[in-house]
Design an enzyme around this catalytic site. Sequence first.
Site, PDB file in Angstrom:
ATOM      1  N   SER A  40      -6.775   5.561   3.940  1.00  0.00           N
ATOM      2  CA  SER A  40      -6.863   4.721   2.740  1.00  0.00           C
ATOM      3  C   SER A  40      -7.202   3.285   3.136  1.00  0.00           C
ATOM      4  O   SER A  40      -7.987   2.605   2.469  1.00  0.00           O
ATOM      5  CB  SER A  40      -5.529   4.714   1.991  1.00  0.00           C
ATOM      6  OG  SER A  40      -5.411   5.850   1.186  1.00  0.00           O
TER       7      SER A  40
ATOM      8  N   GLN B   6       7.482   3.809   3.737  1.00  0.00           N
ATOM      9  CA  GLN B   6       6.059   3.470   3.799  1.00  0.00           C
ATOM     10  C   GLN B   6       5.824   2.195   4.618  1.00  0.00           C
ATOM     11  O   GLN B   6       4.820   2.062   5.310  1.00  0.00           O
ATOM     12  CB  GLN B   6       5.539   3.273   2.368  1.00  0.00           C
ATOM     13  CG  GLN B   6       4.042   3.198   2.246  1.00  0.00           C
ATOM     14  CD  GLN B   6       3.396   4.566   2.156  1.00  0.00           C
ATOM     15  OE1 GLN B   6       3.864   5.429   1.443  1.00  0.00           O
ATOM     16  NE2 GLN B   6       2.306   4.771   2.879  1.00  0.00           N
TER      17      GLN B   6
ATOM     18  N   ASN C 169      -2.387  18.956  -1.539  1.00  0.00           N
ATOM     19  CA  ASN C 169      -3.376  18.269  -0.719  1.00  0.00           C
ATOM     20  C   ASN C 169      -3.025  18.293   0.768  1.00  0.00           C
ATOM     21  O   ASN C 169      -3.855  18.652   1.609  1.00  0.00           O
ATOM     22  CB  ASN C 169      -3.518  16.823  -1.225  1.00  0.00           C
ATOM     23  CG  ASN C 169      -4.409  15.986  -0.337  1.00  0.00           C
ATOM     24  OD1 ASN C 169      -3.930  15.277   0.527  1.00  0.00           O
ATOM     25  ND2 ASN C 169      -5.713  16.099  -0.510  1.00  0.00           N
TER      26      ASN C 169
ATOM     27  N   GLY D 286      -2.929   8.184  -4.183  1.00  0.00           N
ATOM     28  CA  GLY D 286      -2.331   9.394  -4.756  1.00  0.00           C
ATOM     29  C   GLY D 286      -1.071   9.801  -4.017  1.00  0.00           C
ATOM     30  O   GLY D 286      -0.745   9.272  -2.954  1.00  0.00           O
ATOM     31  N   ASP D 287      -0.341  10.707  -4.592  1.00  0.00           N
ATOM     32  CA  ASP D 287       0.806  11.358  -3.952  1.00  0.00           C
ATOM     33  C   ASP D 287       1.034  12.637  -4.767  1.00  0.00           C
ATOM     34  O   ASP D 287       0.099  13.098  -5.444  1.00  0.00           O
ATOM     35  CB  ASP D 287       2.033  10.420  -3.960  1.00  0.00           C
ATOM     36  CG  ASP D 287       3.190  10.942  -3.107  1.00  0.00           C
ATOM     37  OD1 ASP D 287       3.065  10.926  -1.882  1.00  0.00           O
ATOM     38  OD2 ASP D 287       4.210  11.384  -3.663  1.00  0.00           O
TER      39      ASP D 287
ATOM     40  N   LYS E  42       5.300   1.795  -3.244  1.00  0.00           N
ATOM     41  CA  LYS E  42       5.247   3.148  -3.801  1.00  0.00           C
ATOM     42  C   LYS E  42       5.460   3.038  -5.298  1.00  0.00           C
ATOM     43  O   LYS E  42       6.112   2.098  -5.766  1.00  0.00           O
ATOM     44  CB  LYS E  42       6.346   4.015  -3.183  1.00  0.00           C
ATOM     45  CG  LYS E  42       6.100   5.505  -3.303  1.00  0.00           C
ATOM     46  CD  LYS E  42       5.173   6.043  -2.229  1.00  0.00           C
ATOM     47  CE  LYS E  42       4.781   7.479  -2.502  1.00  0.00           C
ATOM     48  NZ  LYS E  42       4.027   8.047  -1.380  1.00  0.00           N
TER      49      LYS E  42
ATOM     50  N   LYS F  82       0.868  -1.187   0.000  1.00  0.00           N
ATOM     51  CA  LYS F  82       0.000   0.000   0.000  1.00  0.00           C
ATOM     52  C   LYS F  82       0.893   1.221   0.000  1.00  0.00           C
ATOM     53  O   LYS F  82       1.835   1.317   0.784  1.00  0.00           O
ATOM     54  CB  LYS F  82      -0.865  -0.004   1.271  1.00  0.00           C
ATOM     55  CG  LYS F  82      -1.797   1.171   1.385  1.00  0.00           C
ATOM     56  CD  LYS F  82      -3.175   0.831   0.836  1.00  0.00           C
ATOM     57  CE  LYS F  82      -4.006   2.061   0.530  1.00  0.00           C
ATOM     58  NZ  LYS F  82      -3.758   2.666  -0.795  1.00  0.00           N
TER      59      LYS F  82
ATOM     60  N   LYS G  95       5.746   3.218   8.209  1.00  0.00           N
ATOM     61  CA  LYS G  95       4.590   4.097   8.439  1.00  0.00           C
ATOM     62  C   LYS G  95       3.305   3.280   8.503  1.00  0.00           C
ATOM     63  O   LYS G  95       2.491   3.438   9.401  1.00  0.00           O
ATOM     64  CB  LYS G  95       4.499   5.110   7.295  1.00  0.00           C
ATOM     65  CG  LYS G  95       3.341   6.064   7.412  1.00  0.00           C
ATOM     66  CD  LYS G  95       3.151   6.865   6.150  1.00  0.00           C
ATOM     67  CE  LYS G  95       4.427   7.589   5.771  1.00  0.00           C
ATOM     68  NZ  LYS G  95       4.241   8.488   4.629  1.00  0.00           N
TER      69      LYS G  95
ATOM     70  N   THR H   1      -4.548  13.302   5.408  1.00  0.00           N
ATOM     71  CA  THR H   1      -3.136  13.483   5.757  1.00  0.00           C
ATOM     72  C   THR H   1      -2.952  14.795   6.526  1.00  0.00           C
ATOM     73  O   THR H   1      -2.286  14.828   7.568  1.00  0.00           O
ATOM     74  CB  THR H   1      -2.244  13.444   4.505  1.00  0.00           C
ATOM     75  OG1 THR H   1      -2.561  12.262   3.765  1.00  0.00           O
ATOM     76  CG2 THR H   1      -0.783  13.419   4.879  1.00  0.00           C
TER      77      THR H   1
HETATM   78  P1  NDP Z   1       0.571  17.762  -4.074  1.00  0.00           P
HETATM   79  O1  NDP Z   1       1.042  17.453  -5.431  1.00  0.00           O
HETATM   80  O2  NDP Z   1      -0.884  17.913  -3.833  1.00  0.00           O
HETATM   81  O3  NDP Z   1       1.280  19.098  -3.539  1.00  0.00           O
HETATM   82  C1  NDP Z   1       2.656  19.199  -3.443  1.00  0.00           C
HETATM   83  C2  NDP Z   1       3.001  20.605  -3.024  1.00  0.00           C
HETATM   84  O4  NDP Z   1       4.407  20.690  -2.796  1.00  0.00           O
HETATM   85  C3  NDP Z   1       2.698  21.638  -4.101  1.00  0.00           C
HETATM   86  O5  NDP Z   1       2.417  22.869  -3.517  1.00  0.00           O
HETATM   87  C4  NDP Z   1       4.010  21.685  -4.888  1.00  0.00           C
HETATM   88  O6  NDP Z   1       4.222  22.892  -5.576  1.00  0.00           O
HETATM   89  C5  NDP Z   1       5.009  21.550  -3.759  1.00  0.00           C
HETATM   90  N1  NDP Z   1       6.242  20.926  -4.276  1.00  0.00           N
HETATM   91  C6  NDP Z   1       6.350  19.733  -4.915  1.00  0.00           C
HETATM   92  N2  NDP Z   1       7.612  19.495  -5.272  1.00  0.00           N
HETATM   93  C7  NDP Z   1       8.304  20.563  -4.850  1.00  0.00           C
HETATM   94  C8  NDP Z   1       9.670  20.924  -4.932  1.00  0.00           C
HETATM   95  N3  NDP Z   1      10.578  20.119  -5.526  1.00  0.00           N
HETATM   96  N4  NDP Z   1      10.040  22.090  -4.361  1.00  0.00           N
HETATM   97  C9  NDP Z   1       9.131  22.895  -3.753  1.00  0.00           C
HETATM   98  N5  NDP Z   1       7.819  22.608  -3.671  1.00  0.00           N
HETATM   99  C10 NDP Z   1       7.428  21.472  -4.213  1.00  0.00           C
HETATM  100  O7  NDP Z   1       1.186  16.622  -3.133  1.00  0.00           O
HETATM  101  P2  NDP Z   1       0.726  16.178  -1.680  1.00  0.00           P
HETATM  102  O8  NDP Z   1       0.250  17.352  -0.911  1.00  0.00           O
HETATM  103  O9  NDP Z   1      -0.144  15.000  -1.816  1.00  0.00           O
HETATM  104  O10 NDP Z   1       2.111  15.646  -1.084  1.00  0.00           O
HETATM  105  C11 NDP Z   1       3.024  16.503  -0.402  1.00  0.00           C
HETATM  106  C12 NDP Z   1       3.994  15.646   0.399  1.00  0.00           C
HETATM  107  O11 NDP Z   1       3.269  14.856   1.354  1.00  0.00           O
HETATM  108  C13 NDP Z   1       4.837  14.627  -0.384  1.00  0.00           C
HETATM  109  O12 NDP Z   1       6.085  14.472   0.248  1.00  0.00           O
HETATM  110  C14 NDP Z   1       4.032  13.356  -0.246  1.00  0.00           C
HETATM  111  O13 NDP Z   1       4.839  12.195  -0.434  1.00  0.00           O
HETATM  112  C15 NDP Z   1       3.586  13.476   1.188  1.00  0.00           C
HETATM  113  N6  NDP Z   1       2.415  12.680   1.559  1.00  0.00           N
HETATM  114  C16 NDP Z   1       1.229  12.812   0.905  1.00  0.00           C
HETATM  115  C17 NDP Z   1       0.137  12.076   1.305  1.00  0.00           C
HETATM  116  C18 NDP Z   1      -1.211  12.270   0.702  1.00  0.00           C
HETATM  117  O14 NDP Z   1      -2.158  11.675   1.218  1.00  0.00           O
HETATM  118  N7  NDP Z   1      -1.374  13.080  -0.326  1.00  0.00           N
HETATM  119  C19 NDP Z   1       0.253  11.064   2.374  1.00  0.00           C
HETATM  120  C20 NDP Z   1       1.521  11.075   3.057  1.00  0.00           C
HETATM  121  C21 NDP Z   1       2.560  11.824   2.622  1.00  0.00           C
HETATM  122  P3  NDP Z   1       4.024  22.936  -7.185  1.00  0.00           P
HETATM  123  O15 NDP Z   1       2.551  22.923  -7.398  1.00  0.00           O
HETATM  124  O16 NDP Z   1       4.681  24.189  -7.593  1.00  0.00           O
HETATM  125  O17 NDP Z   1       4.708  21.705  -7.731  1.00  0.00           O
END
Ligand code: NDP
Length: 445
Positions: free
Chosen positions: A376, A111, A240, A165-166, A126, A90, A114, A209
């Site tokens: 999830s 993961q 997200n 998603g991620d 992943k 997962k 976690k 999250t």
């Molecule tokens: P999203 O794609 O929804 O959002 C990512 C955010 O981070 C955007 O604002 C993006 O900006 C910014 N970002 C991405 N890459 C970079 C970078 N290289 N430098 C600066 N800013 C960056 O992703 P999520 O919110 O889903 O995920 C965010 C983090 O949380 C990740 O590490 C993910 O693995 C982790 N996570 C997510 C979960 C989930 O349920 N969604 C669960 C657990 C962990 P821009 O739009 O400009 O790219």
Amino acid sequence: MSYTEEIYNRVVAQNPGEPEFHQAVKEVLDSLKLVIDANEEKYRAVSLLERLVEPERIISFKVPWVDDNGKVQVNKGYRVQFNSAIGPYKGGLRFHPSVNQGILKFLGFEQTFKNSLTGLPIGGGKGGSNFDPKGKSDREVMAFCQSFMTELSKYIGADQDVPAGDIGVGGREIGYLYGQYKRVTGLYEGVLTGKGLTWGGSLVRTQATGYGLIYILDAMLKDHSMELAGKTVVVSGSGNVAIYAVEKAQQLGAKVVAMSDSNGYIYDAEGIRLDVVKEIKEVRRGRIKEYAAAVPGSVYTEGKGIWSVKCDIALPCATQNELNLDDAKTLKANGCAVIAEGANMPTTREATDFILDSDMLFLPGKASNAGGVGTSALEMCQNSMRMSWTFEEVDEKLKHMMNDIYAKISDAAKRYGVEGNYVTGANIAGFEKVADAMIAQGTAL
Ligand code: NDP
């Protein structure tokens, strides 16, 4: 040489060019040293660590698709099925140009622990692609997702591997992926999570999250006789995780003054207006700088630098290694007392060491962002039962899960004499359950 050092050297030698994977393994092994040293004979006898750092399977495939100009594009697709000792694989799918095998191995490895912490029967995995959804039309995203799933569908299933998603994979992408899975396999099953509410999704999954991060932060603050209400908070990212962390933090009385995206950050001394951020990010898929034009008095700054904003609590919610040693020092000098990770490994190793050596409180993502995958798993549960729980029911389970995770990591840290070190606590608590299950199942994995 200790068993953990031996294994780390082996990982570096056998996995060249994968710095993020090395970094994740080092962080976990260093903090497991206490447990491993105490049980070295038992673990060495079954080569437990050698097995733990090796993914069970890596699927790597070609994703050809046709763009709006009629040109065939080719991306790389991957699924890392890391560890199935306690349940089906997962973990999310990431679509971002930076995606490579090493990054997905780091994420799959993390993961595994976690998922163990959630208390639910889910293993670690992943996947993703170097495809960049930014600037693509809906049709292009659909064409890519259909091609990606046509291949991936051979290797996943509700009792086998359940992606989510991620970064770069939200509700739209999950919809296209799910439709194609069904078309190719003929099965209507809970093979993906983060689905739409009318076709098998769970309430609270979108928020999980971010909300979970704030629930566990709240639990830790209370344990240290502090409270979230009235605190000034900075949140990086505006995706997200960031959006729903801000929503819950505001509901609990905190004032969030800054958010960012990969181009820059906004500062709003009056407190971020989340309705404006949602309109920009969730509806129009725009850039965070548009906030400054929409909200008088707010300021947009191009580039990195969000960690120079003065705050009590910092929540890195964007991506890996986005908060380095200088950032940690700046935060501390500005009076920040608490850092809780919403993203996966957003704090560099040097920054984490600095924070742990200081009097700041620190929650590692492995524990603090586990609410997403935990919810999830609740979606999988509802799919299996052909039932849907109410928002309140799922939210209550999520809150309970996060409180439980805090209790587990806090207890593990105490048991090994490092009270308050939640990095060590999370790694130990996550590891113990996986290790026991691997030993019990023999050399099959
Ligand atoms: P999203 O794609 O929804 O959002 C990512 C955010 O981070 C955007 O604002 C993006 O900006 C910014 N970002 C991405 N890459 C970079 C970078 N290289 N430098 C600066 N800013 C960056 O992703 P999520 O919110 O889903 O995920 C965010 C983090 O949380 C990740 O590490 C993910 O693995 C982790 N996570 C997510 C979960 C989930 O349920 N969604 C669960 C657990 C962990 P821009 O739009 O400009 O790219």
